[in-house]
Design a protein around this motif. Sequence first.
Motif, mmCIF file in Angstrom:
data_model
loop_
_atom_site.group_PDB
_atom_site.id
_atom_site.type_symbol
_atom_site.label_atom_id
_atom_site.label_comp_id
_atom_site.label_asym_id
_atom_site.label_seq_id
_atom_site.Cartn_x
_atom_site.Cartn_y
_atom_site.Cartn_z
ATOM 1 N N ASN A 1 -2.336 23.219 10.845
ATOM 2 C CA ASN A 1 -2.907 22.429 9.759
ATOM 3 C C ASN A 1 -4.394 22.721 9.588
ATOM 4 O O ASN A 1 -4.907 22.796 8.473
ATOM 5 N N PHE A 2 -5.104 22.866 10.718
ATOM 6 C CA PHE A 2 -6.537 23.127 10.657
ATOM 7 C C PHE A 2 -6.811 24.460 9.960
ATOM 8 O O PHE A 2 -7.689 24.569 9.109
ATOM 9 N N LYS A 3 -6.038 25.490 10.314
ATOM 10 C CA LYS A 3 -6.243 26.800 9.721
ATOM 11 C C LYS A 3 -5.877 26.818 8.236
ATOM 12 O O LYS A 3 -6.504 27.471 7.423
ATOM 13 N N MET A 4 -4.846 26.092 7.913
ATOM 14 C CA MET A 4 -4.375 26.077 6.526
ATOM 15 C C MET A 4 -5.137 25.060 5.682
ATOM 16 O O MET A 4 -4.991 25.022 4.461
ATOM 17 N N GLN A 5 -5.980 24.204 6.360
ATOM 18 C CA GLN A 5 -6.696 23.123 5.672
ATOM 19 C C GLN A 5 -5.731 22.208 4.916
ATOM 20 O O GLN A 5 -6.027 21.692 3.858
ATOM 21 N N LYS A 6 -4.540 22.081 5.480
ATOM 22 C CA LYS A 6 -3.556 21.209 4.849
ATOM 23 C C LYS A 6 -2.719 20.545 5.932
ATOM 24 O O LYS A 6 -2.017 21.221 6.683
ATOM 25 N N SER A 7 -2.808 19.239 6.018
ATOM 26 C CA SER A 7 -2.068 18.511 7.041
ATOM 27 C C SER A 7 -0.754 17.991 6.465
ATOM 28 O O SER A 7 -0.660 17.653 5.294
ATOM 29 N N LYS A 8 0.247 17.933 7.311
ATOM 30 C CA LYS A 8 1.530 17.332 6.940
ATOM 31 C C LYS A 8 1.759 16.083 7.780
ATOM 32 O O LYS A 8 2.889 15.644 7.955
ATOM 33 N N MET A 9 0.669 15.520 8.281
ATOM 34 C CA MET A 9 0.753 14.347 9.136
ATOM 35 C C MET A 9 0.268 13.104 8.387
ATOM 36 O O MET A 9 -0.814 13.099 7.814
ATOM 37 N N ILE A 10 1.108 12.065 8.379
ATOM 38 C CA ILE A 10 0.761 10.788 7.761
ATOM 39 C C ILE A 10 0.610 9.742 8.860
ATOM 40 O O ILE A 10 1.472 9.622 9.741
ATOM 41 N N ALA A 11 -0.483 8.992 8.817
ATOM 42 C CA ALA A 11 -0.721 7.952 9.815
ATOM 43 C C ALA A 11 -0.220 6.601 9.295
ATOM 44 O O ALA A 11 -0.443 6.255 8.131
ATOM 45 N N LEU A 12 0.461 5.870 10.154
ATOM 46 C CA LEU A 12 0.914 4.514 9.833
ATOM 47 C C LEU A 12 0.283 3.549 10.827
ATOM 48 O O LEU A 12 0.491 3.656 12.034
ATOM 49 N N LEU A 13 -0.498 2.611 10.303
ATOM 50 C CA LEU A 13 -1.192 1.623 11.131
ATOM 51 C C LEU A 13 -0.497 0.274 10.991
ATOM 52 O O LEU A 13 -0.444 -0.295 9.903
ATOM 53 N N LEU A 14 0.044 -0.243 12.099
ATOM 54 C CA LEU A 14 0.762 -1.511 12.086
ATOM 55 C C LEU A 14 0.135 -2.508 13.062
ATOM 56 O O LEU A 14 -0.406 -2.101 14.094
ATOM 57 N N PRO A 15 0.241 -3.825 12.769
ATOM 58 C CA PRO A 15 -0.294 -4.826 13.698
ATOM 59 C C PRO A 15 0.549 -4.962 14.964
ATOM 60 O O PRO A 15 0.039 -5.268 16.030
ATOM 61 N N SER A 16 1.876 -4.765 14.827
ATOM 62 C CA SER A 16 2.758 -4.943 15.982
ATOM 63 C C SER A 16 4.079 -4.231 15.753
ATOM 64 O O SER A 16 4.784 -4.504 14.773
ATOM 65 N N ILE A 17 4.424 -3.339 16.657
ATOM 66 C CA ILE A 17 5.707 -2.646 16.547
ATOM 67 C C ILE A 17 6.841 -3.533 17.046
ATOM 68 O O ILE A 17 8.015 -3.284 16.793
ATOM 69 N N TRP A 18 6.492 -4.626 17.766
ATOM 70 C CA TRP A 18 7.514 -5.542 18.283
ATOM 71 C C TRP A 18 8.104 -6.419 17.180
ATOM 72 O O TRP A 18 9.249 -6.861 17.282
ATOM 73 N N HIS A 19 7.311 -6.704 16.161
ATOM 74 C CA HIS A 19 7.770 -7.596 15.095
ATOM 75 C C HIS A 19 8.871 -6.910 14.288
ATOM 76 O O HIS A 19 8.687 -5.781 13.813
ATOM 77 N N PRO A 20 10.025 -7.560 14.111
ATOM 78 C CA PRO A 20 11.151 -6.923 13.419
ATOM 79 C C PRO A 20 10.822 -6.433 12.007
ATOM 80 O O PRO A 20 11.307 -5.391 11.580
ATOM 81 N N PHE A 21 9.985 -7.184 11.277
ATOM 82 C CA PHE A 21 9.635 -6.762 9.916
ATOM 83 C C PHE A 21 8.857 -5.448 9.935
ATOM 84 O O PHE A 21 9.137 -4.525 9.175
ATOM 85 N N PHE A 22 7.875 -5.348 10.827
ATOM 86 C CA PHE A 22 7.070 -4.127 10.915
ATOM 87 C C PHE A 22 7.903 -2.955 11.438
ATOM 88 O O PHE A 22 7.717 -1.814 11.012
ATOM 89 N N SER A 23 8.819 -3.234 12.359
ATOM 90 C CA SER A 23 9.680 -2.179 12.888
ATOM 91 C C SER A 23 10.581 -1.613 11.793
ATOM 92 O O SER A 23 10.762 -0.395 11.681
ATOM 93 N N GLU A 24 11.140 -2.518 10.984
ATOM 94 C CA GLU A 24 11.996 -2.074 9.883
ATOM 95 C C GLU A 24 11.190 -1.275 8.867
ATOM 96 O O GLU A 24 11.639 -0.241 8.358
ATOM 97 N N MET A 25 9.975 -1.725 8.596
ATOM 98 C CA MET A 25 9.091 -1.011 7.679
ATOM 99 C C MET A 25 8.817 0.408 8.185
ATOM 100 O O MET A 25 8.898 1.389 7.441
ATOM 101 N N ALA A 26 8.503 0.519 9.481
ATOM 102 C CA ALA A 26 8.211 1.824 10.075
ATOM 103 C C ALA A 26 9.411 2.754 9.995
ATOM 104 O O ALA A 26 9.270 3.957 9.740
ATOM 105 N N TYR A 27 10.592 2.208 10.209
ATOM 106 C CA TYR A 27 11.820 3.016 10.164
ATOM 107 C C TYR A 27 11.986 3.683 8.799
ATOM 108 O O TYR A 27 12.226 4.898 8.698
ATOM 109 N N TYR A 28 11.835 2.911 7.730
ATOM 110 C CA TYR A 28 12.050 3.462 6.387
ATOM 111 C C TYR A 28 10.905 4.379 5.955
ATOM 112 O O TYR A 28 11.125 5.351 5.226
#
Length: 322
Positions: free
Chosen positions: A53-80
Amino acid sequence: MPSIKDVASLAGVGVGTVSRVINNHSNVTSENIKKVNDAIKQLNYIPNEVARNFKMQKSKMIALLLPSIWHPFFSEMAYYIEDQLDKEGYKLMLCNSGGRPDKEVYYLDMFYQNKVAGIIGLTYNDIEENVNTDIPFISIDRHIGTKITCVTSDNYEGGRIAARELAKAGVKKAAYLGITSYAYSEVILRKDGFKDEAKLQGIEYVTFEETSDVYDDDVFFERFFQKHGEVDGIFANTDILAAKYIKKAKEKGLNVPEDVKVIGYDGIQDNDLFHPILSTIRQPVEEMARMSVNLLLRKIEGKELKQEIYRIPIHYRKGETT
């Protein structure tokens, strides 16, 4: 772990040729492509995605920031979100902040330093000053400036539906229970909708809230029952809070739904093995997740979005608590 030099040696070509094959350059012969791919397969070589990615100056990585992976709503969100990113050829970097603003700031700095392609963030903290709009950002539920698109459910309508359903169930005095944060988010509209509809339905209501930084289960509910033990209807701003209320009410000798009707918000309890099955306002989690990804990818492509806020309809799911 095999290196790119090992691949080149086995294939009998130069390191540059291996690099061009990995990055799909056109100026490589079909013979060399086959040699390199055979060597990669034989060695089980995995290219360094960050370096590529650095050489190509193009990343294929998306960051997902969540308050809690334990919470079922956030876990379901992360899955989709991960599923939609995978379909689009992107990878997910999942970061669990524990709801701590200092940790969220740390992760944001890490995202910017590593040049992720984009960020999907779900935060209830006041971190606007640390958000860099140079990297495409989609926020879920939170308003973080005019350049950050927000995807959310129709929280106001959800609050109205909850009050309406409690009134239909015969509730005379209802209470809104909420855990809030100092930063403004769409979640507050659940209370606004509830209050407006309660007035229209002609039922008495109270609101009882606590900020997340000082919230304590035992203290919160003890104070609530001391002040408002007479209410016969509850709308909690999350399913988790509704479930906690039901547990505490039972300890107080109150039965749900005979003595108190209860409605939550999120719709995380899909399994009918759990009892009582909670009546709830179901958020369209899958649609919110996939829309967040699709909007982010449009931003990454340099396209302008038509709206600042995308609100997705919710629906009421009747359970055994009303």
